[in-house]
Design an enzyme around this catalytic site. Structure first.
Site, short mmCIF file in Angstrom:
data_model
loop_
_atom_site.label_atom_id
_atom_site.label_comp_id
_atom_site.label_asym_id
_atom_site.label_seq_id
_atom_site.Cartn_x
_atom_site.Cartn_y
_atom_site.Cartn_z
CB SER A 129 -0.88 0.02 1.25
OG SER A 129 -1.47 1.30 1.43
CE1 TYR A 142 -4.18 -2.25 4.97
CE2 TYR A 142 -3.40 -0.02 4.55
CZ TYR A 142 -3.89 -1.24 4.08
OH TYR A 142 -4.08 -1.43 2.73
P1 NAD Z 1 -11.16 -6.12 0.47
O1 NAD Z 1 -11.39 -6.05 1.92
O2 NAD Z 1 -12.21 -5.63 -0.46
O3 NAD Z 1 -10.76 -7.62 0.04
C1 NAD Z 1 -9.79 -8.33 0.79
C2 NAD Z 1 -10.05 -9.80 0.64
O4 NAD Z 1 -9.09 -10.49 1.46
C3 NAD Z 1 -11.45 -10.22 1.14
O5 NAD Z 1 -12.06 -11.08 0.21
C4 NAD Z 1 -11.14 -10.93 2.46
O6 NAD Z 1 -12.08 -11.93 2.79
C5 NAD Z 1 -9.77 -11.50 2.19
N1 NAD Z 1 -9.05 -11.80 3.43
C6 NAD Z 1 -8.94 -11.03 4.53
N2 NAD Z 1 -8.27 -11.68 5.48
C7 NAD Z 1 -7.97 -12.92 4.97
C8 NAD Z 1 -7.31 -14.04 5.49
N3 NAD Z 1 -6.84 -14.06 6.76
N4 NAD Z 1 -7.15 -15.12 4.69
C9 NAD Z 1 -7.64 -15.12 3.45
N5 NAD Z 1 -8.30 -14.09 2.90
C10 NAD Z 1 -8.46 -13.00 3.67
O7 NAD Z 1 -9.81 -5.33 0.22
P2 NAD Z 1 -9.14 -4.73 -1.12
O8 NAD Z 1 -9.34 -3.27 -1.10
O9 NAD Z 1 -9.54 -5.52 -2.32
O10 NAD Z 1 -7.60 -4.98 -0.76
C11 NAD Z 1 -6.78 -5.93 -1.42
C12 NAD Z 1 -5.33 -5.60 -1.12
O11 NAD Z 1 -5.03 -4.29 -1.60
C13 NAD Z 1 -4.99 -5.59 0.38
O12 NAD Z 1 -3.69 -6.08 0.57
C14 NAD Z 1 -5.03 -4.12 0.72
O13 NAD Z 1 -4.27 -3.81 1.87
C15 NAD Z 1 -4.47 -3.53 -0.54
N6 NAD Z 1 -4.76 -2.12 -0.74
C16 NAD Z 1 -6.04 -1.70 -0.96
C17 NAD Z 1 -6.27 -0.33 -1.18
C18 NAD Z 1 -7.65 0.22 -1.44
O14 NAD Z 1 -7.79 1.44 -1.53
N7 NAD Z 1 -8.67 -0.60 -1.62
C19 NAD Z 1 -5.20 0.57 -1.16
C20 NAD Z 1 -3.93 0.10 -0.91
C21 NAD Z 1 -3.71 -1.25 -0.71
#
Ligand code: NAD
Length: 250
Positions: A129, A142
């Site tokens: 991130s 985080y």
């Molecule tokens: P989200 O919450 O929509 O999806 C995350 C998925 O991971 C979910 O399906 C959840 O069930 C799964 N998950 C959580 N814990 C788990 C575990 N212990 N074992 C297996 N699966 C698990 O989140 P997202 O926004 O799609 O994020 C995806 C990645 O991108 C993450 O690493 C997040 O930190 C990163 N990210 C997201 C953003 C954003 O703005 N959305 C920005 C920077 C980084």
């Protein structure tokens, strides 16, 4: 011979877009998530795995090894977010977040290592991130986990280069997913309701909008594909619409 990729956190959001991006390029895709997906494509495989659980991770890799002797890419995407002040974050909450966001990528990568090494030209992509580089109030655990993931990226890149495994990270900025929407409540935006907060976030970004999961998936595929990124390892690729290039003092 088809190439195989394992994607964690695959049920929704960015993970699901990563699944679709690899499917679109003819890869064999295996998705893991701790929750069952609502709509899973028939041409991809799914397994319920909590990446914080070493036994579940080892069992998942053993099942994968029965299908393929080689894994060409691993995408460590699963993560959780806590949006609250550090002094209100309990040790149990801290540990639970680290167990998914930092120990999870370690556990899955370590278990998958023999399959990755067997591929000869494999790649690991961690989804970190922009909070690894710059952050805000009320998201410390985080941010610390993502900074750790970037350090892990470099350490793994050095250790695993002799095995022919490249290790890189993608650092997304704001992307419209459930995680982003839940985190908007942490008080760094002024607008009253969710849609107005999303619009405020978009206005603050240099490109004037938040990103889509598919735009992050494209960067993940780029780093996973040796035809596109064979001389890159240990790199953190920022995909944030310019969010981190502007000085906050300007
Ligand atoms: P989200 O919450 O929509 O999806 C995350 C998925 O991971 C979910 O399906 C959840 O069930 C799964 N998950 C959580 N814990 C788990 C575990 N212990 N074992 C297996 N699966 C698990 O989140 P997202 O926004 O799609 O994020 C995806 C990645 O991108 C993450 O690493 C997040 O930190 C990163 N990210 C997201 C953003 C954003 O703005 N959305 C920005 C920077 C980084």
């Amino acid at each position: 011979m088809s190439r195989w990729v394992l994607v964690t956190g695959a049920a929704r959001g960015i993970g699901r877009a990563i699944v679709d991006a690899f499917r679109g390029r003819g890869w064999q895709v295996v998705g893991w998530d701790r929750r069952e997906p609502e709509d899973w494509p028939a041409d991809a495989r799914f397994r319920q795995v909590d990446v914080a659980d070493p036994g579940a991770v080892d069992a998942g890799i053993a099942a994968l090894a029965e299908r393929t002797p080689r894994l060409h890419a691993l995408v460590n995407n699963a993560a959780v977010q806590i949006a609250k002040p550090l002094v209100e974050t309990t040790p149990a909450e801290w540990d639970a977040l680290m167990a998914v966001n930092l120990r999870g990528p370690y556990l899955v990568s370590r278990a998958a290592y023999p399959l990755l090494r067997a591929a000869g030209d494999a790649a690991v992509v961690h989804v970190a991130s922009v909070h690894a580089l710059a952050t805000s109030a009320n998201i410390a655990a985080y941010a610390a986990s993502k900074g750790g993931l970037l350090a892990l990226t470099r350490a793994m890149a050095i250790e695993w280069a002799p095995a022919g495994i490249r290790v890189n990270a993608v650092l997304p900025g704001a992307v419209d997913t459930d995680m982003l929407r839940a985190g908007l409540r942490r008080g760094h935006l002024h607008a009253a309701d969710l849609e107005a907060q999303l619009a405020e976030l978009a206005r603050r970004t240099v490109l004037g909008r938040v990103g889509t999961p598919a735009e992050i998936a494209a960067a993940v595929v780029f780093l996973a594909d040796p035809a596109q990124s064979s001389f890159m390892t240990g790199h953190g690729l920022v995909v944030d619409g310019g969010a981190t290039i502007r000085l906050s003092t300007e």
